[in-house]
Design a protein around this motif. Sequence first.
Motif, PDB file in Angstrom:
ATOM      1  N   GLU A  43      63.385  45.649 148.886  1.00 47.49           N
ATOM      2  CA  GLU A  43      64.409  44.624 149.182  1.00 47.49           C
ATOM      3  C   GLU A  43      65.257  45.003 150.398  1.00 47.49           C
ATOM      4  OE1 GLU A  43      64.167  46.137 146.122  1.00 47.49           O
ATOM      5  OE2 GLU A  43      63.143  44.524 145.056  1.00 47.49           O
ATOM      6  N   GLN A  47      66.967  46.240 156.305  1.00 44.31           N
ATOM      7  CA  GLN A  47      68.227  46.965 156.566  1.00 44.31           C
ATOM      8  C   GLN A  47      67.916  48.374 157.110  1.00 44.31           C
ATOM      9  OE1 GLN A  47      70.602  46.812 152.967  1.00 44.31           O
ATOM     10  NE2 GLN A  47      72.510  46.516 154.083  1.00 44.31           N
ATOM     11  N   HIS A  69      64.625  54.886 138.582  1.00 44.81           N
ATOM     12  CA  HIS A  69      64.212  56.044 137.760  1.00 44.81           C
ATOM     13  C   HIS A  69      63.274  57.031 138.467  1.00 44.81           C
ATOM     14  CE1 HIS A  69      66.310  53.981 134.699  1.00 44.81           C
ATOM     15  NE2 HIS A  69      65.364  53.140 134.369  1.00 44.81           N
ATOM     16  N   GLY A  95      70.845  52.322 147.144  1.00 42.08           N
ATOM     17  CA  GLY A  95      71.575  52.753 145.954  1.00 42.08           C
ATOM     18  C   GLY A  95      70.973  54.014 145.361  1.00 42.08           C
ATOM     19  N   LYS A 103      66.233  62.734 147.026  1.00 42.91           N
ATOM     20  CA  LYS A 103      66.459  63.980 146.280  1.00 42.91           C
ATOM     21  C   LYS A 103      65.133  64.581 145.821  1.00 42.91           C
ATOM     22  CE  LYS A 103      71.086  63.140 144.414  1.00 42.91           C
ATOM     23  NZ  LYS A 103      71.890  62.905 143.207  1.00 42.91           N
ATOM     24  N   SER A 123      75.310  58.551 143.224  1.00 41.78           N
ATOM     25  CA  SER A 123      74.296  59.619 143.231  1.00 41.78           C
ATOM     26  C   SER A 123      74.412  60.528 144.461  1.00 41.78           C
ATOM     27  CB  SER A 123      72.903  58.989 143.165  1.00 41.78           C
ATOM     28  OG  SER A 123      71.908  59.957 143.207  1.00 41.78           O
ATOM     29  N   THR A 126      76.110  63.961 144.042  1.00 43.80           N
ATOM     30  CA  THR A 126      75.776  64.841 142.918  1.00 43.80           C
ATOM     31  C   THR A 126      74.527  65.688 143.192  1.00 43.80           C
ATOM     32  OG1 THR A 126      74.167  63.539 141.607  1.00 43.80           O
ATOM     33  CG2 THR A 126      76.494  62.894 141.434  1.00 43.80           C
ATOM     34  N   ILE A 128      72.416  66.160 140.972  1.00 40.26           N
ATOM     35  CA  ILE A 128      71.646  65.776 139.775  1.00 40.26           C
ATOM     36  C   ILE A 128      70.477  64.898 140.205  1.00 40.26           C
ATOM     37  CG2 ILE A 128      71.770  64.589 137.541  1.00 40.26           C
ATOM     38  CD1 ILE A 128      74.876  64.918 137.747  1.00 40.26           C
ATOM     39  N   LEU A 160      75.852  43.519 149.004  1.00 41.65           N
ATOM     40  CA  LEU A 160      75.585  43.841 147.597  1.00 41.65           C
ATOM     41  C   LEU A 160      76.022  42.647 146.745  1.00 41.65           C
ATOM     42  CD1 LEU A 160      74.612  46.169 145.703  1.00 41.65           C
ATOM     43  CD2 LEU A 160      77.014  46.812 145.466  1.00 41.65           C
ATOM     44  N   PRO A 161      75.091  42.033 145.986  1.00 46.86           N
ATOM     45  CA  PRO A 161      75.449  40.808 145.263  1.00 46.86           C
ATOM     46  C   PRO A 161      76.631  41.034 144.317  1.00 46.86           C
ATOM     47  CG  PRO A 161      73.074  41.202 145.198  1.00 46.86           C
ATOM     48  CD  PRO A 161      73.689  42.425 145.798  1.00 46.86           C
ATOM     49  N   HIS A 254      70.078  49.871 134.781  1.00 48.04           N
ATOM     50  CA  HIS A 254      70.999  51.006 134.787  1.00 48.04           C
ATOM     51  C   HIS A 254      72.484  50.598 134.756  1.00 48.04           C
ATOM     52  CE1 HIS A 254      72.376  55.017 135.925  1.00 48.04           C
ATOM     53  NE2 HIS A 254      73.166  54.408 136.789  1.00 48.04           N
TER      54      HIS A 254
HETATM   55  P1  NAD Z   1      69.457  50.616 142.793  1.00 47.70           P
HETATM   56  O1  NAD Z   1      69.459  51.684 143.816  1.00 47.70           O
HETATM   57  O2  NAD Z   1      68.306  50.562 141.865  1.00 47.70           O
HETATM   58  O3  NAD Z   1      69.627  49.221 143.549  1.00 47.70           O
HETATM   59  C1  NAD Z   1      69.488  48.008 142.818  1.00 47.70           C
HETATM   60  C2  NAD Z   1      68.986  46.894 143.749  1.00 47.70           C
HETATM   61  O4  NAD Z   1      70.031  46.523 144.653  1.00 47.70           O
HETATM   62  C3  NAD Z   1      67.808  47.328 144.631  1.00 47.70           C
HETATM   63  O5  NAD Z   1      66.924  46.268 144.752  1.00 47.70           O
HETATM   64  C4  NAD Z   1      68.483  47.615 145.964  1.00 47.70           C
HETATM   65  O6  NAD Z   1      67.622  47.524 147.046  1.00 47.70           O
HETATM   66  C5  NAD Z   1      69.545  46.557 145.976  1.00 47.70           C
HETATM   67  N1  NAD Z   1      70.697  46.886 146.848  1.00 47.70           N
HETATM   68  C6  NAD Z   1      71.364  48.056 146.903  1.00 47.70           C
HETATM   69  N2  NAD Z   1      72.367  47.971 147.780  1.00 47.70           N
HETATM   70  C7  NAD Z   1      72.330  46.724 148.313  1.00 47.70           C
HETATM   71  C8  NAD Z   1      73.111  46.043 149.287  1.00 47.70           C
HETATM   72  N3  NAD Z   1      74.189  46.603 149.839  1.00 47.70           N
HETATM   73  N4  NAD Z   1      72.765  44.797 149.587  1.00 47.70           N
HETATM   74  C9  NAD Z   1      71.725  44.174 148.976  1.00 47.70           C
HETATM   75  N5  NAD Z   1      70.957  44.757 148.037  1.00 47.70           N
HETATM   76  C10 NAD Z   1      71.258  46.024 147.717  1.00 47.70           C
HETATM   77  O7  NAD Z   1      70.781  50.622 141.906  1.00 47.70           O
HETATM   78  P2  NAD Z   1      71.856  51.765 141.573  1.00 47.70           P
HETATM   79  O8  NAD Z   1      72.583  51.267 140.400  1.00 47.70           O
HETATM   80  O9  NAD Z   1      72.598  52.149 142.802  1.00 47.70           O
HETATM   81  O10 NAD Z   1      70.971  53.040 141.187  1.00 47.70           O
HETATM   82  C11 NAD Z   1      70.400  53.189 139.915  1.00 47.70           C
HETATM   83  C12 NAD Z   1      69.572  54.460 139.885  1.00 47.70           C
HETATM   84  O11 NAD Z   1      70.336  55.549 140.373  1.00 47.70           O
HETATM   85  C13 NAD Z   1      69.132  54.852 138.472  1.00 47.70           C
HETATM   86  O12 NAD Z   1      67.811  55.378 138.532  1.00 47.70           O
HETATM   87  C14 NAD Z   1      70.118  55.923 138.097  1.00 47.70           C
HETATM   88  O13 NAD Z   1      69.612  56.818 137.118  1.00 47.70           O
HETATM   89  C15 NAD Z   1      70.337  56.606 139.420  1.00 47.70           C
HETATM   90  N6  NAD Z   1      71.634  57.313 139.501  1.00 47.70           N
HETATM   91  C16 NAD Z   1      71.585  58.653 139.675  1.00 47.70           C
HETATM   92  C17 NAD Z   1      72.752  59.372 139.767  1.00 47.70           C
HETATM   93  C18 NAD Z   1      72.684  60.853 139.978  1.00 47.70           C
HETATM   94  O14 NAD Z   1      73.702  61.494 140.125  1.00 47.70           O
HETATM   95  N7  NAD Z   1      71.509  61.435 139.993  1.00 47.70           N
HETATM   96  C19 NAD Z   1      73.990  58.724 139.693  1.00 47.70           C
HETATM   97  C20 NAD Z   1      74.007  57.340 139.539  1.00 47.70           C
HETATM   98  C21 NAD Z   1      72.817  56.632 139.449  1.00 47.70           C
END
Ligand code: NAD
Length: 354
Positions: A43, A47, A69, A95, A103, A123, A126, A128, A160-161, A254
């Motif tokens: 997606e 960008q 994941h 994201g 990572k 993320s 961290t 992690i 971001l929606p 998530h």
């Molecule tokens: P994501 O990265 O899965 O993004 C969700 C969707 O939004 C994707 O399609 C992405 O392309 C889209 N998107 C992101 N930013 C956008 C933007 N500015 N404009 C338009 N679309 C955009 O979502 P998330 O919630 O950021 O990440 C979830 C994942 O991150 C999970 O796997 C979770 O376990 C992991 N996570 C890890 C840590 C860590 O410390 N390891 C912390 C938080 C989350």
Amino acid sequence: MMHAFTYKSTPAHVLFGPGTLARLPDVVGELGGTRALLLSTPEQASQVRALGGLLGKLAVAYFHEATLHTPIEVTERAMRQVHEHRIDIVVALGGGSTIGLGKAISLRTDIAQIAIPTTYAGSEMTPIIGQSANGIKTTQRSPKVLPRAVIYDVELTLSLPPALSGTSGINAIAHAVEGLYAQDTNPVMQLMAEEGIRALTHALPGIVREPGDRRARADALYGAWLCGTVLGNVGMALHHKLCHTVGGSFNLPHAETHAIILPHAVAYNESAAPDAIDRLARALDVVEPANALFDLARLVAAPAALRDLGMPEAGVKQAVDEVLRNPYWNPRPLERSSLAALLKRAWAGERPRL
Ligand code: NAD
């Protein structure tokens, strides 16, 4: 009263503000990068392609398959690009899914990652990493996976929606809430947590009303940085355990899962962590933080019920069994019947029980 504490912190190099993306070539240079692999989800391919113009010859390859994941098979495909193009730096724009892929590459190669976050998940701050293989997600901590530089450019978050902005912001708040009562919390992380919660709570409703509100976007990103830092530096408790368990077992989205569970986890821990709850109440400017978090989630139109995300009712018992089999430390001891009641309410979309 100030309790005894140990203070350690992860190294951080953060560039924050509108237009900071323009400094990406300098940051690549500072880290000694000469051949960059640029990562995104499908997606966000356009960008990240736009970074090619900025990086010129430094951008040698793109990989647009980042997925929730961090599945091992996707990482293996990305690793083929790393070897084929003799990559020496990774740039992840997106994201937690995209930064997670960066990572996974750093874990296998020691190649530095520059993270350019576009959600509020945190993320990027961290050490992690969670990875999934055959549908099972395992998480580990390693200093190797901590991004070496993070560029928070508010402009990139404008797209971001609204719905994802709201749930992603509550995901960040959840990191800070658990940081307030973490077993290894300390006064610096508590300050960051309180400020991060305050910034996000004020910003999120404005973003949902007006997604192009740059001021609210900047406040939310600032809050996300603070909350991510808290997640990176202190341990997590019941809330994160519940989210990992139900999210992993039933393949739930998530950020939405975090938004549903947080008020219930706070209600569960309220009596056992009074100092943390006082700070949380101050940050939210309310008397009943669990209810206020439930109301915030409704204000940003987050889903209220795990059943609406696709979790079966029988999953409540299965999840409680799993949480008790492999628990995280928590301020209040984990009791089977109370946990089942908590999850049942979250499953049905009811208010938290105080
Ligand atoms: P994501 O990265 O899965 O993004 C969700 C969707 O939004 C994707 O399609 C992405 O392309 C889209 N998107 C992101 N930013 C956008 C933007 N500015 N404009 C338009 N679309 C955009 O979502 P998330 O919630 O950021 O990440 C979830 C994942 O991150 C999970 O796997 C979770 O376990 C992991 N996570 C890890 C840590 C860590 O410390 N390891 C912390 C938080 C989350």
